[in-house]
Design a protein around this motif. Structure first.
Motif: not given
Length: 276
Positions: A54, A65, A146-147, A150, A175-176, A206, A212
């Motif tokens: 990611r 994704q 956020p990433e 995740a 997008r995820g 989101e 996520r």
């Protein structure tokens, strides 16, 4: 609009995805030669794998994704055996979160003639009318990226054995939140056949909570949350959204919206959903 090429097509001649800067492990393309649907690793991956992919700029640039797939006994490799139905899904762009959740809510609230006071207690402190969207969390302020959240959740779920042998999956999606729809996932079919409505809600989460998509099972969905509600007062309307979205979390889980808000929403960086 002209159709863009499917980024997974490159993996037919370049299985490792070196042209995309991915260095993938051995894996399998699903779908057709003209329209690959997704790629799944042939073997399980360990902690750090989701973060590794990611974080690669080539993944997002290619329109892919990365998520995890989880199996359970009797549902091994469900993505091969249980069927995916992208052709029957609508477009998340055609829906809006408030009417989607309102319709879900109206469909799952208890019938007062059948449930009586028990039904009232199940959805308390709310009544039968849809309570409206919950306020946003503190996304991007003092909250976690956020990433980062995740990938940390993925490692935690793998490390604790919650995801004992996850596969890495790549799905073409902007997008995820759109991954379940793009792959034609039918996990919520007993609640909603059009997974685009599920993606509509995920898009809103989101934006409002830094959520996520991290992992999918046959009928399970696991989402990281960078900015969860920190108080019970804030968590209650979020729990109402969860009840509308995945009623089995309450019906066969916590037993009431209030208990669920306290147990599974307040301060929780992991929202898990399942549909019986």
């Amino acid at each position: 609009m002209p159709k863009t090429s499917n980024p997974l097509s490159a993996l037919a001649d370049d299985p490792q995805g070196l042209s995309l800067g991915l260095e993938l492990p051995p894996g399998t393309l699903l779908g057709t030669a003209r329209r690959p649907l997704l790629w799944v690793s042939d073997g399980p991956v360990g902690a750090g794998a989701l973060a590794s992919y990611r974080s690669r700029p080539g993944l997002a640039a290619a329109g892919l994704q990365a998520v995890l797939f989880q199996e359970r006994r009797g549902l091994e490799e469900w993505w091969l055996t249980k069927g995916l139905r992208p052709e029957r899904m609508s477009d998340p762009d055609d829906h809006h979160v408030e009417p989607v959740l309102r319709e879900f809510w109206n469909a799952v609230i208890p019938d007062p003639e059948e449930e009586g006071e028990d039904g009232e207690e199940l959805i308390a402190p709310f009544g039968r009318d849809w309570p409206g969207l919950a306020e946003s969390g503190s996304v991007g302020a003092a909250g976690e990226d956020p990433e980062t959240a995740a990938c940390a959740l993925a490692d935690e779920l793998i490390g604790t054995g919650f995801l004992p042998s996850p596969r890495l999956a790549l799905v073409p999606a902007g997008r995820g939140a759109d991954v379940p729809t793009a792959m034609g996932w039918c996990g919520p079919a007993n609640h909603e056949n059009d997974t685009a409505l599920i993606s509509t809600v995920l898009r809103s989460w989101e934006d409002r909570f830094g959520a996520r998509v991290v992992a999918l099972g046959f009928d399970e969905l696991h989402v990281s949350v960078a900015a969860p509600p920190r108080t019970l007062a804030h968590a209650l309307p979020v729990a109402a959204e969860h009840f509308a979205f995945s009623p089995d979390n309450i019906w066969q889980g916590s037993g009431s919206v209030r208990a669920y808000a306290d147990e599974a929403v307040t301060g929780s960086g992991h929202w898990g959903f399942w549909w019986d």
